[in-house]
Design an enzyme around this catalytic site. Structure first.
Site, PDB file in Angstrom:
ATOM      1  N   LYS A 191     -13.548  -0.962   5.875  1.00 10.32           N
ATOM      2  CA  LYS A 191     -14.003  -1.771   4.872  1.00 10.32           C
ATOM      3  C   LYS A 191     -15.335  -2.603   5.355  1.00 10.32           C
ATOM      4  CE  LYS A 191     -11.100  -0.602   1.545  1.00 10.32           C
ATOM      5  NZ  LYS A 191     -10.404   0.479   2.541  1.00 10.32           N
ATOM      6  N   TRP A 208       0.870  -1.124  -0.088  1.00 16.59           N
ATOM      7  CA  TRP A 208      -0.144  -0.047   0.018  1.00 16.59           C
ATOM      8  C   TRP A 208       0.921   1.351   0.211  1.00 16.59           C
ATOM      9  CZ3 TRP A 208      -1.869   2.397   4.819  1.00 16.59           C
ATOM     10  CH2 TRP A 208      -3.363   3.284   4.464  1.00 16.59           C
ATOM     11  N   ASP A 213      -0.901  -5.028   9.659  1.00 18.65           N
ATOM     12  CA  ASP A 213      -1.955  -4.092   9.082  1.00 18.65           C
ATOM     13  C   ASP A 213      -3.265  -4.892   8.614  1.00 18.65           C
ATOM     14  OD1 ASP A 213      -3.545  -2.161   8.095  1.00 18.65           O
ATOM     15  OD2 ASP A 213      -2.068  -1.447   6.630  1.00 18.65           O
TER      16      ASP A 213
END
Length: 417
Positions: free
Chosen positions: A261, A141, A223
């Protein structure tokens, strides 16, 4: 008029690719435009989907009319929410004594979503552990690089993606960390649904990664942005984190946890950061929280209230929790079906190359293997938007556009080198 010199020493920084791409998409007036860039869930009509369970919780909260709903929380955040977030992430099982001993290892604070959790964790480690290096996957990311740069920690990368086979480069990762990582280095690991590749280690590989971290005295930094969203199962998507926690009790680690999400709370910025001590150092847990609160107070004072209240409302109700699990299934199933639809269309078109990786990858994103030139051609000729790396957000596909997107990909693969 005399110019007054500025004391600033600034130079332009590149715009964030994802947000710039999204802006270009919204400015595009083409009727068949398709956004495969930003990582947000969309329905088959291409619209946002407030989770039905979240709407239920919001209605209940509105009826309760809690007078405290806009008040400050504690610096560490909403404490009942933090316990729920911790339990969701680590999945405590066994007897009460075992649970209490395990929970005593975890220092938790509320953050401004997953980005804030990553940032707070990086800042905390840079101040109090001073890792010589943080190892990020190549690719990762993009914001990981920015976060650790701003924290002042030197950054290196380990191989993760094997371009020729479009697969996870486990051997490259292990070899690099084995040979080049030093004691005290931090290793950034994606808990599930690796962004941007959609490729995750299998369980045997996770076990080997945990063994390597323990043996070389590396610090795992997880993460976790997609728990429950990737596979539809909160247990399956937390497997790696729980394995490290339960099977390596003498190794410290941390987890940045996002609710964007899996609850669809993108704008509410709901997250948590968990620092896990080793089993012989539980006495420092409260000191860790105290030092995290010191950083929080100087930056944003406390986490936002609304999102964590929604999560708390859902996960303290058996009925709403069951509804949430159903919503997770809806989202994960639609993304899986769109992967299959894209793959099937490309096979039907006899598009050159292999496309099996699209259905072998996991979660919201697919590393398609398209080149930057092909990506630019998709945007310019077909108004299909994805990152120049070839990363596509599968959520942007639908039954209405998947044939169009597949035809566009087929064209650029055949005609753009």
């Amino acid at each position: 008029m005399e110019k007054v010199p500025t004391r600033l020493n600034v130079a332009p920084v590149p715009p964030d690719e994802i947000f710039a791409l999204n802006g270009a998409f919204f400015a595009d007036t083409h009727p068949q435009k398709v956004s495969l860039g930003v990582g947000v869930y969309r329905t088959d009509d291409g619209k946002p989907w407030p989770l039905p369970v979240v709407e239920k919780a919001e209605k209940q909260l509105a009826q309760e009319n809690d007078l405290m709903r806009h008040e400050y929380t504690a610096i560490e955040g909403d404490v009942p929410f933090l316990k729920i977030a911790r339990d969701l992430m680590f999945g405590f099982e066994g007897g009460e004594t075992t649970q209490q001993e395990a929970k005593a290892r975890i220092a938790s604070v509320q953050t401004v979503a997953g980005t804030g959790a990553n940032h707070l964790g990086a800042l905390f480690l840079s101040h109090h552990m001073k890792p010589p290096t943080v190892w990020l996957s190549n690719p990762s990311w993009a914001n990981h690089m920015t976060i650790w740069e701003l924290a002042g920690v030197p950054r290196k990368t380990y191989p993760y993606y094997h371009a020729e086979t479009r697969s996870f480069d486990f051997d490259g990762m292990m070899s690099t960390l084995e040979n080049d990582a030093q004691e005290g280095d931090a290793v950034l690991l994606h808990a599930c649904a690796h962004n941007p590749t959609g490729l995750d280690p299998n369980k045997e590989q996770w076990i080997a990664i945990a063994d390597l971290c323990e043996r070389k005295k590396l610090f795992p930094f997880f993460d976790s942005a997609y728990q429950g969203f990737a596979s539809g199962s909160v247990e399956e998507d937390a497997w790696a984190v729980r394995y490290f926690f339960n099977n390596k009790p003498d190794m410290e680690m941390c987890v940045a946890q996002s609710f964007s999400k899996n609850f669809g709370l993108y704008g509410q910025r709901t997250g948590a950061f968990h620092y896990v001590t080793n089993r012989s150092a539980t006495s420092i847990r409260d000191v860790v929280v105290n030092n995290l609160c010191h950083l929080i107070r100087g930056e944003f004072s406390m986490g936002p209230r609304i999102g964590c209240t929604i999560v708390k409302k859902i996960l303290t109700s058996e009925e709403l929790t069951a509804d949430w699990h159903q919503d997770l299934q809806v989202m994960s199933s639609r993304i899986k079906s769109m992967r299959e639809a894209l793959y099937n269309e490309l096979v039907r078109l006899h598009t050159p190359g292999t496309w099996k990786h699209i259905v072998e990858q996991n979660g919201m994103f697919s590393y398609t293997g398209l080149t930057p030139k092909q990506v630019y051609a998709l945007k310019d000729k077909y108004h299909v938007y994805l990152l120049k790396s070839g990363r596509a957000s599968i959520s942007g596909l639908s039954e209405k556009n998947v044939a169009y997107v597949s035809q566009a990909i087929d064209d650029v693969v055949r005609n753009v080198l």
